[in-house]
Design a protein around this motif. Sequence first.
Motif, short mmCIF file in Angstrom:
data_model
loop_
_atom_site.label_atom_id
_atom_site.label_comp_id
_atom_site.label_asym_id
_atom_site.label_seq_id
_atom_site.Cartn_x
_atom_site.Cartn_y
_atom_site.Cartn_z
N PRO A 5 -17.66 12.04 -4.68
CA PRO A 5 -16.96 11.36 -5.77
C PRO A 5 -15.79 12.20 -6.28
CG PRO A 5 -19.34 11.38 -6.13
CD PRO A 5 -19.06 12.33 -5.01
N LEU A 6 -14.69 11.54 -6.58
CA LEU A 6 -13.55 12.18 -7.24
C LEU A 6 -13.06 11.26 -8.34
CD1 LEU A 6 -11.33 13.72 -4.38
CD2 LEU A 6 -12.72 14.95 -6.05
N GLN A 7 -12.54 11.83 -9.40
CA GLN A 7 -12.05 11.03 -10.52
C GLN A 7 -10.67 10.46 -10.23
OE1 GLN A 7 -12.72 14.37 -13.22
NE2 GLN A 7 -13.55 12.87 -14.67
N THR A 8 -10.36 9.39 -10.95
CA THR A 8 -9.02 8.82 -10.92
C THR A 8 -8.57 8.53 -12.35
OG1 THR A 8 -9.63 6.46 -10.89
CG2 THR A 8 -9.67 7.64 -8.77
N VAL A 9 -7.35 8.06 -12.49
CA VAL A 9 -6.85 7.70 -13.82
C VAL A 9 -7.41 6.36 -14.29
CG1 VAL A 9 -4.76 9.08 -13.62
CG2 VAL A 9 -4.75 6.70 -12.80
N MET A 43 -1.23 -0.92 -6.59
CA MET A 43 -2.12 0.03 -5.91
C MET A 43 -2.84 -0.69 -4.78
SD MET A 43 -2.16 3.19 -7.05
CE MET A 43 -3.69 3.72 -6.26
N THR A 44 -3.06 0.02 -3.68
CA THR A 44 -3.95 -0.46 -2.62
C THR A 44 -5.24 0.34 -2.70
OG1 THR A 44 -2.07 -1.00 -1.20
CG2 THR A 44 -4.23 -0.83 -0.15
N LEU A 45 -6.35 -0.36 -2.76
CA LEU A 45 -7.67 0.26 -2.87
C LEU A 45 -8.56 -0.26 -1.74
CD1 LEU A 45 -8.13 -0.22 -6.72
CD2 LEU A 45 -7.62 1.94 -5.58
N THR A 46 -9.12 0.66 -0.96
CA THR A 46 -9.94 0.29 0.20
C THR A 46 -11.15 1.20 0.25
OG1 THR A 46 -7.90 -0.29 1.41
CG2 THR A 46 -9.91 -0.03 2.72
N THR A 47 -12.32 0.67 0.48
CA THR A 47 -13.49 1.54 0.59
C THR A 47 -13.39 2.38 1.86
OG1 THR A 47 -14.87 0.00 1.86
CG2 THR A 47 -14.97 -0.18 -0.55
N ALA A 88 -3.52 9.61 16.23
CA ALA A 88 -3.46 9.28 14.80
C ALA A 88 -3.49 10.58 14.02
CB ALA A 88 -4.62 8.38 14.39
N PRO A 89 -2.40 10.90 13.31
CA PRO A 89 -2.38 12.14 12.53
C PRO A 89 -3.25 12.03 11.28
CG PRO A 89 -0.42 10.86 12.07
CD PRO A 89 -1.16 10.13 13.16
N SER A 90 -3.39 13.14 10.59
CA SER A 90 -4.21 13.19 9.38
C SER A 90 -3.47 12.52 8.23
CB SER A 90 -4.54 14.64 9.04
OG SER A 90 -5.49 14.72 8.01
N GLU A 91 -3.84 11.27 7.93
CA GLU A 91 -3.19 10.45 6.90
C GLU A 91 -4.23 9.99 5.89
OE1 GLU A 91 -0.05 8.91 6.29
OE2 GLU A 91 1.03 10.21 7.66
N TYR A 92 -4.70 8.73 6.04
CA TYR A 92 -5.82 8.20 5.27
C TYR A 92 -5.56 8.17 3.76
CZ TYR A 92 -7.34 9.65 9.83
OH TYR A 92 -7.39 9.85 11.19
N GLY A 93 -4.34 7.72 3.39
CA GLY A 93 -4.01 7.61 1.97
C GLY A 93 -2.85 6.66 1.75
N SER A 94 -1.88 7.10 0.97
CA SER A 94 -0.74 6.26 0.59
C SER A 94 0.28 6.17 1.71
CB SER A 94 -0.08 6.84 -0.65
OG SER A 94 0.38 8.17 -0.38
N LEU A 134 -0.22 5.48 11.78
CA LEU A 134 -0.53 6.18 10.54
C LEU A 134 -1.56 5.35 9.78
CD1 LEU A 134 3.17 6.94 9.48
CD2 LEU A 134 1.70 8.33 10.96
N PHE A 135 -2.82 5.75 9.85
CA PHE A 135 -3.88 5.00 9.15
C PHE A 135 -3.72 5.21 7.65
CE2 PHE A 135 -6.27 5.60 13.27
CZ PHE A 135 -6.34 4.25 13.58
N GLN A 136 -3.33 4.15 6.93
CA GLN A 136 -3.05 4.24 5.50
C GLN A 136 -3.81 3.17 4.72
OE1 GLN A 136 1.21 3.86 5.65
NE2 GLN A 136 1.55 6.01 6.15
N PRO A 137 -4.96 3.53 4.13
CA PRO A 137 -5.76 2.57 3.36
C PRO A 137 -5.47 2.58 1.87
CG PRO A 137 -7.03 4.56 3.69
CD PRO A 137 -5.68 4.81 4.33
N GLY A 138 -4.46 3.35 1.43
CA GLY A 138 -4.26 3.53 0.00
C GLY A 138 -5.28 4.51 -0.56
N LEU A 139 -5.67 4.29 -1.81
CA LEU A 139 -6.68 5.13 -2.45
C LEU A 139 -8.07 4.62 -2.10
CD1 LEU A 139 -7.01 7.48 -4.61
CD2 LEU A 139 -7.33 5.64 -6.28
N PHE A 140 -8.99 5.53 -1.85
CA PHE A 140 -10.36 5.09 -1.58
C PHE A 140 -10.96 4.47 -2.84
CE2 PHE A 140 -10.38 8.41 1.91
CZ PHE A 140 -10.30 7.47 2.92
N LEU A 141 -11.38 3.24 -2.71
CA LEU A 141 -12.00 2.53 -3.82
C LEU A 141 -13.23 3.28 -4.33
CD1 LEU A 141 -12.14 0.01 -5.61
CD2 LEU A 141 -13.25 -1.20 -3.72
#
Length: 319
Positions: free
Chosen positions: A162-166, A185-189, A101-107, A140-147
């Motif tokens: 913590p990081l900010q979002t729009v 949007m996909t949001l996953t903890t 599993a490559p470094s993904e973990y997003g969109s 490709l592990f893709q959870p969208g944006l971290f909730l």
Amino acid sequence: MVKVAIAGGSGQVAREVIDALIATKKHEITILSRTEATSKTFPPAGTKWQAVDYSDIPSLTAALQGTHTVLSFIQLLSDPEQTAQKNLVDAAVGAGVKRFAPSEYGSKGTVDMPWWHGKEIVRGYLRAINEEEDVLEYTLFQPGLFLDYTAFPHKTSKYLDPLQTVWDFKNRRAIIVEGYEEAVMTLTTVADLAAIVALAVGYEGRWPTNGGIRGNRVTVSQIVEIGGRVRGAPFAVEKVRLDDLEAGELKTSWNLEAVHHAVAQEDAAALLKMVSIGVLTSCTKGAWDVSDELSSLFPDYQSTSIEDFHRGLWEGKRS
């Protein structure tokens, strides 16, 4: 039980996944790192630590002997050509590793997000090595944006900062692209991601290449509506034009301020503007509409809903 190697295992997301794997009490876990272990608390009990040189394919191959699954969390920004991950893939093939599993973990898409260009390099490399015959199973592990990021400034997981979002729940405000209120949007903890990855490591069937993990599939207007309900007042919404964004202009009264720890301070302002524009424009182009191809393999697992997550977080809080 399988032998799992974690590359880049000291990172925040990696540590969430490592804890989830340890909790299963089923696997032998080795953390690969460019440095020797220096902390008394990391690596955690129940794991092994191995210093490796990602530029040395023969030594990497030796380090992966007997490994069933490799999970990569190597930082993309630190290696623009993704040499380390490509070498890791070669070593995995040479060592007879079954899964990678490559470094993904997003969109799912990387359009308008240059900071994730490295993902396309590694995706292409994996496709190429499997072009003539199937030599390495990968997903490709893709959870969208971290909730969790929408909870800023509150920390809602053990390791993820913590990081900010729009979508600013604290200040009850949001930025939306005009005419794209129904963009998805996909949001996953991060906890749900870690749990699904642990389930996937133990899964005996074949991994789907598209590792979509869909915690919540919501439109940007639904995010704003949910925010208004859980925060007790409507969000102040600023709408921006897509053509302005594509021209590099962010015409808003506010922008992100908290930058990822891997980014140099002198680069922060430019990157934060780029991230805001990139997330907004890529959302209009479907980059964050992640599938549930992987998470659907585990129908008994219930992901955290965005509304439950924020109600539990903000109840009794004013800010």
